[in-house]
Design an enzyme around this catalytic site. Structure first.
Site, short mmCIF file in Angstrom:
data_model
loop_
_atom_site.label_atom_id
_atom_site.label_comp_id
_atom_site.label_asym_id
_atom_site.label_seq_id
_atom_site.Cartn_x
_atom_site.Cartn_y
_atom_site.Cartn_z
N ASN A 27 0.86 -1.18 0.00
CA ASN A 27 0.00 0.00 0.00
C ASN A 27 0.90 1.24 0.00
OD1 ASN A 27 -1.81 2.05 0.48
ND2 ASN A 27 -2.24 1.45 2.60
N LYS A 29 0.18 4.31 -0.35
CA LYS A 29 -0.43 5.54 0.18
C LYS A 29 -0.14 6.69 -0.79
CE LYS A 29 -0.07 3.45 4.67
NZ LYS A 29 -0.09 3.57 6.09
N HIS A 119 -9.73 1.45 5.01
CA HIS A 119 -8.42 1.68 5.63
C HIS A 119 -8.58 2.70 6.75
CE1 HIS A 119 -4.29 2.83 6.32
NE2 HIS A 119 -3.94 1.70 5.71
N GLU A 121 -6.88 5.11 7.65
CA GLU A 121 -6.61 6.49 7.27
C GLU A 121 -7.80 7.11 6.55
OE1 GLU A 121 -2.83 5.80 5.36
OE2 GLU A 121 -2.03 5.22 7.32
N GLU A 189 -5.62 -4.70 10.52
CA GLU A 189 -4.58 -3.71 10.75
C GLU A 189 -4.87 -2.94 12.04
OE1 GLU A 189 -2.46 -2.46 6.88
OE2 GLU A 189 -4.28 -1.25 7.05
N GLY A 195 2.27 2.39 10.78
CA GLY A 195 3.25 3.46 10.67
C GLY A 195 3.96 3.79 11.98
N SER A 235 3.19 -1.97 10.39
CA SER A 235 4.63 -2.05 10.64
C SER A 235 5.24 -3.40 10.27
CB SER A 235 4.95 -1.67 12.09
OG SER A 235 4.58 -0.33 12.34
P1 PGA Z 1 2.69 0.44 7.67
O1 PGA Z 1 1.24 0.70 7.01
O2 PGA Z 1 3.21 -0.85 7.12
O3 PGA Z 1 3.52 1.63 7.26
O4 PGA Z 1 2.47 0.36 9.15
C1 PGA Z 1 0.34 -0.35 6.78
C2 PGA Z 1 -0.93 0.18 6.17
O5 PGA Z 1 -1.37 1.28 6.52
O6 PGA Z 1 -1.54 -0.48 5.31
#
Ligand code: PGA
Length: 278
Positions: A27, A29, A119, A121, A189, A195, A235
């Site tokens: 992903n 982003k 997601h 976000e 997640e 993140g 992560s």
């Molecule tokens: P990350 O993000 O691996 O940077 O923690 C995962 C995601 O948001 O899909």
């Protein structure tokens, strides 16, 4: 003495044994413009070719921003690459006066196979309701795409309700509008792990993935529950991916930050090497 009926825990038959090809999904982003995207995918495919990667055994997907999709699609088609393409969002509407939205049909025309819905976000940063997430999943399916339904608890949720309650409720709500024969992927997640550099442990991921699969049995029946891939995200790195993929109910990873480094993502895709190496 009062004879009370005892609470007998439900013992369920094991699910049918179904091979679930793991999915490693990057992903991106809001990173990489279309030129960077082309360079990245080229490098990724060369790297995976060098190590003899078998895409039939472990599926690899990238989820670039909308503006990159056409360029990446053209490259995948021209070079006959077996990478799958995903989008990060989709409109719940088919077409019409929805400024800024991109329809599922437009994505399908670009050979997009997967689309993220729910997601954190978007749930958090864009105030997307559980109903809207369900509508997006439905729209994706209607156009022939496979929704990747993202679920996960915040740190507060974890403290108040434990790990599984919120993901289970989010999954149930997303499936409410999705036809019963629809294929979908679930991505667990934990919001606190995204993140943050602080991934869940493999045991934590397995516990929630198992609960999600049990719930899928009630919501969709045993066959769909056995066939549906449940990913872990938050992560993920080449250091921890093997631990997650070793779990019986974790069938892949949704990778954010580490999917932007081509060497690191290539190592993540090769998690089997780490698994067999113990
Ligand atoms: P990350 O993000 O691996 O940077 O923690 C995962 C995601 O948001 O899909």
């Amino acid at each position: 003495m009062n004879e009370r009926p005892q609470q007998i825990p439900e013992v369920r038959e094991p699910l049918p044994q179904v091979e679930r090809a793991p999915l490693i999904a990057g992903n991106w982003k809001m990173n990489l413009d279309h030129l960077q995207a082309i360079a990245f995918v080229q490098k990724l495919s060369w790297g995976l070719k060098d190590v003899g990667h078998n895409y039939g055994e472990v599926e690899v997907a990238v989820f670039p921003p909308f503006t990159d999709l056409r360029s990446v699609q053209t490259l995948l088609a021209a070079d006959k690459l077996s990478l799958s393409l995903g989008a990060q969002d989709v409109s719940p509407h088919e077409s019409g006066a929805y400024t800024g939205d991109v329809s599922a049909r437009m994505l399908a025309k670009l050979d997009v196979r997967y689309v993220l819905v729910g997601h954190s976000e978007r749930r958090g940063g864009h105030g997307e309701s559980p109903e809207l997430v369900g509508e997006k999943a439905r729209a994706a399916h209607a156009a022939g795409l496979v929704p990747v339904i993202c679920v996960g608890e915040t740190a507060d949720d974890l403290e108040q309700h434990g790990a599984a309650a919120i993901p289970l409720a989010q999954l149930e709500s997303a499936l409410a509008t999705l036809p019963s024969d629809a294929e979908f992927v679930v991505a667990y997640e934990p919001v606190w792990a995204i993140g943050s550099g602080q991934a869940a442990t493999a045991d934590q991921a397995e516990e929630v993935a198992r609960a999600l699969r049990e719930s899928l049995r009630d919501l969709r029946g045993d066959d769909r529950a056995a066939a549906t891939r449940i990913l872990y995200g938050g992560s993920v790195s080449s250091q921890n991916v093997a631990g997650f993929l070793r779990q019986p109910n974790v069938d892949g990873a949704l990778v954010g930050g580490a999917s932007l480094k081509v060497d690191e993502f290539t190592r993540i895709v090769q998690f089997r090497k780490h698994v067999t190496a113990g």
